[in-house]
Design an enzyme around this catalytic site. Structure first.
Site, PDB file in Angstrom:
ATOM      1  CG  HIS A  66      -2.139  -1.092   1.249  1.00 35.99           C
ATOM      2  ND1 HIS A  66      -3.078  -0.904  -0.040  1.00 35.99           N
ATOM      3  CD2 HIS A  66      -2.012  -2.177   2.225  1.00 35.99           C
ATOM      4  CE1 HIS A  66      -3.820  -2.009   0.812  1.00 35.99           C
ATOM      5  NE2 HIS A  66      -3.514  -2.797   1.325  1.00 35.99           N
ATOM      6  CB  CYS A  84      -1.651   3.969  -4.087  1.00 38.93           C
ATOM      7  SG  CYS A  84      -2.674   2.730  -4.805  1.00 38.93           S
TER       8      CYS A  84
END
Length: 125
Positions: A15, A71
């Site tokens: 993440h 991301c």
């Protein structure tokens, strides 16, 4: 410790996020961050931290390749360049949103540390 002619490969899959910039060095007002498994107890790993840990003291002649599969990873290393791997570019370009003053300040600090160390070494001979 990396040395001249070393090659480093860094891969992260996980993440990523962005957080409000806390020191004014981000042109868009946000720091990019990695979200490690233990982020609730140990916190996020900011792009500023990655730069300080991986880039700032990297010796000349070391080749580093970083693959960030997360991301908000486009500027996660806090480098002033952009490259899109979609075929629209053949080379990196300078990021127009990069806070170059802050980046130059980081580089100048590294250069000053290097020069001071060289001077101290030559004086101790």
């Amino acid at each position: 410790q990396a040395e001249e002619n070393d090659a480093i490969f860094l891969h992260y899959s996980g993440h990523g996020t962005k957080l409000r910039d806390n020191d004014g060095d981000e042109g868009d007002g946000y720091d990019e961050a990695l979200v490690p498994r233990d982020f609730q107890t140990s916190g996020m790993i900011l792009d500023d931290d990655l730069y300080d840990l991986l880039i700032k003291d990297l010796p000349d002649g070391v080749h580093m390749t970083c693959l960030m599969d997360c991301c908000h990873s486009g500027t996660i290393m806090d480098l002033p360049y952009l490259f899109k791997g979609d075929g629209s570019q053949t080379e990196m370009i300078l990021d127009p949103n990069m806070n170059l003053d802050a980046f130059i300040e980081k580089l100048t600090g590294k250069l000053m540390e290097y020069l001071q160390a060289k001077m101290a070494a030559s004086l101790s001979l």
